[in-house]
Motif scaffolding. Structure first.
Motif, short mmCIF file in Angstrom:
data_model
loop_
_atom_site.label_atom_id
_atom_site.label_comp_id
_atom_site.label_asym_id
_atom_site.label_seq_id
_atom_site.Cartn_x
_atom_site.Cartn_y
_atom_site.Cartn_z
N LEU A 1 0.81 -1.21 0.00
CA LEU A 1 0.00 0.00 0.00
C LEU A 1 0.85 1.27 0.00
O LEU A 1 0.32 2.37 -0.17
N LEU B 1 0.61 3.90 -2.77
CA LEU B 1 -0.38 4.98 -2.75
C LEU B 1 0.22 6.31 -2.29
O LEU B 1 -0.40 7.35 -2.47
N THR C 1 -0.90 8.27 -11.07
CA THR C 1 -1.82 7.92 -9.99
C THR C 1 -2.54 6.60 -10.23
O THR C 1 -2.52 5.72 -9.36
N VAL D 1 -2.14 3.11 -7.98
CA VAL D 1 -3.30 2.44 -7.38
C VAL D 1 -3.40 1.00 -7.89
O VAL D 1 -3.68 0.07 -7.13
N ALA E 1 -0.78 -1.13 -6.12
CA ALA E 1 -1.19 -1.41 -4.74
C ALA E 1 -2.29 -2.45 -4.72
O ALA E 1 -2.28 -3.38 -3.90
#
Length: 72
Positions: free
Chosen positions: A8, A11, A42, A46, A49
């Motif tokens: 994560l 992010l 972006t 994402v 992740a």
């Protein structure tokens, strides 16, 4: 119980590109190009992740079958 999910951390990449690096890049005349690159980055971050978290969940599901899952 806190689960560690290092995937994560992807992010944080868009945040760094938009918020933290923007004052440094503001001196460069290609600011719109920088913002476009960060905007494209972006969904990539994402997706990475999500992919890493999905792989972790699949591994946990397979691991959990032997312990508490149904036995045939």
């Amino acid at each position: 119980m806190i689960r560690r999910r290092p995937q994560l951390l992807w992010l944080l990449l868009p945040y760094v590109f938009f918020a933290l690096a923007l004052p440094l890049v503001n001196r460069v005349p290609l600011l719109p190009l920088w913002l476009l690159g960060a905007t494209v980055l972006t969904p990539v971050a994402v997706g990475l992740a999500w992919r890493g978290d999905r792989a972790r969940r699949a591994g946990a599901a397979v691991e959990g079958e032997g312990r508490g899952g149904r036995e045939r």
